[in-house]
Design a protein around this motif. Structure first.
Motif, short mmCIF file in Angstrom:
data_model
loop_
_atom_site.label_atom_id
_atom_site.label_comp_id
_atom_site.label_asym_id
_atom_site.label_seq_id
_atom_site.Cartn_x
_atom_site.Cartn_y
_atom_site.Cartn_z
N LEU A 55 49.50 18.86 40.23
CA LEU A 55 48.65 18.96 41.41
C LEU A 55 47.43 18.06 41.27
CD1 LEU A 55 48.60 22.80 42.13
CD2 LEU A 55 49.89 21.05 43.32
N CYS A 56 47.08 17.39 42.35
CA CYS A 56 45.85 16.60 42.36
C CYS A 56 44.66 17.57 42.44
CB CYS A 56 45.85 15.64 43.54
SG CYS A 56 45.78 16.45 45.15
N GLU A 57 43.47 17.05 42.31
CA GLU A 57 42.28 17.89 42.30
C GLU A 57 42.10 18.65 43.62
OE1 GLU A 57 37.48 17.34 41.91
OE2 GLU A 57 38.78 15.93 40.82
N GLU A 58 42.35 17.97 44.73
CA GLU A 58 42.21 18.60 46.05
C GLU A 58 43.19 19.77 46.22
OE1 GLU A 58 43.17 17.36 50.67
OE2 GLU A 58 42.70 15.78 49.23
N CYS A 59 44.43 19.56 45.83
CA CYS A 59 45.45 20.61 45.96
C CYS A 59 45.21 21.74 44.97
CB CYS A 59 46.84 20.02 45.79
SG CYS A 59 47.31 18.92 47.16
N GLN A 60 44.73 21.42 43.77
CA GLN A 60 44.41 22.45 42.79
C GLN A 60 43.27 23.33 43.31
OE1 GLN A 60 46.13 23.09 39.81
NE2 GLN A 60 44.94 24.96 39.99
N THR A 61 42.29 22.73 43.96
CA THR A 61 41.18 23.50 44.54
C THR A 61 41.71 24.44 45.62
OG1 THR A 61 39.66 21.68 44.12
CG2 THR A 61 38.98 23.31 45.76
N LEU A 62 42.60 23.94 46.46
CA LEU A 62 43.20 24.78 47.51
C LEU A 62 44.01 25.91 46.89
CD1 LEU A 62 43.77 25.36 50.49
CD2 LEU A 62 45.68 23.73 50.33
N LEU A 63 44.77 25.62 45.86
CA LEU A 63 45.56 26.66 45.19
C LEU A 63 44.65 27.72 44.58
CD1 LEU A 63 48.23 27.84 44.20
CD2 LEU A 63 48.04 26.34 42.20
N ASP A 64 43.63 27.30 43.87
CA ASP A 64 42.70 28.26 43.26
C ASP A 64 42.05 29.14 44.32
OD1 ASP A 64 43.31 27.16 40.81
OD2 ASP A 64 41.50 25.92 40.72
N TYR A 65 41.66 28.54 45.42
CA TYR A 65 41.04 29.29 46.51
C TYR A 65 42.03 30.30 47.10
CZ TYR A 65 38.54 30.33 50.82
OH TYR A 65 37.90 30.97 51.84
N SER A 66 43.26 29.87 47.34
CA SER A 66 44.29 30.74 47.91
C SER A 66 44.61 31.91 46.98
CB SER A 66 45.56 29.95 48.19
OG SER A 66 45.32 28.95 49.14
N LEU A 67 44.72 31.63 45.70
CA LEU A 67 45.01 32.69 44.74
C LEU A 67 43.86 33.70 44.67
CD1 LEU A 67 46.69 30.68 41.84
CD2 LEU A 67 47.78 31.92 43.72
N ALA A 68 42.64 33.21 44.74
CA ALA A 68 41.48 34.12 44.73
C ALA A 68 41.46 34.99 45.98
CB ALA A 68 40.19 33.31 44.63
N ARG A 69 41.80 34.41 47.14
CA ARG A 69 41.84 35.18 48.39
C ARG A 69 42.91 36.27 48.29
NH1 ARG A 69 37.90 35.98 50.45
NH2 ARG A 69 37.26 35.42 48.40
N LEU A 70 44.08 35.93 47.75
CA LEU A 70 45.14 36.92 47.60
C LEU A 70 44.74 38.01 46.61
CD1 LEU A 70 48.29 34.65 47.61
CD2 LEU A 70 47.75 36.44 49.27
N GLU A 71 44.10 37.63 45.54
CA GLU A 71 43.68 38.59 44.52
C GLU A 71 42.68 39.60 45.09
OE1 GLU A 71 44.06 40.45 41.06
OE2 GLU A 71 45.12 38.59 41.49
N HIS A 72 41.85 39.16 46.01
CA HIS A 72 40.80 40.03 46.56
C HIS A 72 41.13 40.54 47.96
CE1 HIS A 72 38.67 37.76 43.40
NE2 HIS A 72 38.20 38.96 43.15
N CYS A 73 42.40 40.49 48.35
CA CYS A 73 42.80 40.96 49.67
C CYS A 73 42.48 42.44 49.81
CB CYS A 73 44.29 40.73 49.90
SG CYS A 73 44.87 41.32 51.50
N ARG A 74 41.79 42.79 50.87
CA ARG A 74 41.36 44.18 51.07
C ARG A 74 42.52 45.12 51.34
NH1 ARG A 74 38.07 44.33 56.66
NH2 ARG A 74 36.59 43.32 55.31
#
Length: 124
Positions: A55-74
């Protein structure tokens, strides 16, 4: 094998055998399954649009953000598909990026990750 019939989001009926149902709906937490699916979708996008095997830096940032959102899903394990959710937890710019990724990767998932695509079609 007996068959089960499901209606997907687009109104199409799907017939799958009990064996396929078992494979597709393997015992996995919903959040973990969604994390794996979003990872595959971003990897497909990055490989096609940016090239390379990692993954490039831009896509890795998007992946990290998405995983964090899923982890903290209410809603936790009771969550629905993100596009059906009443609460949009993504920032607007990240939401636009993930929608672009999913619009590209979604139809291609059936070729690269068929069991995950099937599971997505029959999930709530």
């Amino acid at each position: 094998w007996t068959e089960k019939i499901f209606k997907d989001d687009a109104g199409y009926f799907l017939r799958i055998t009990k064996f396929a149902w078992f494979i597709v709906m393997q015992d996995m937490r919903r959040i973990e399954w969604e994390k794996r699916t979003v990872r595959h979708m971003i990897e497909l996008w990055c490989r096609a649009k940016h090239g390379g095997n990692t993954l490039c830096e831009e896509c890795q940032t998007l992946l990290d953000y998405s995983l964090a959102r899923l982890e903290h899903c209410r809603f936790g394990e009771e969550k629905t598909k993100c596009h059906k959710c009443a609460v949009h937890c993504y920032r607007p710019e990240m939401r636009a990026r993930i929608r672009e990724v999913m619009r590209y990767s979604g139809p291609r998932m059936i070729l690269y990750h068929p069991l995950e695509a099937l599971r997505y079609m029959i999930s709530r």
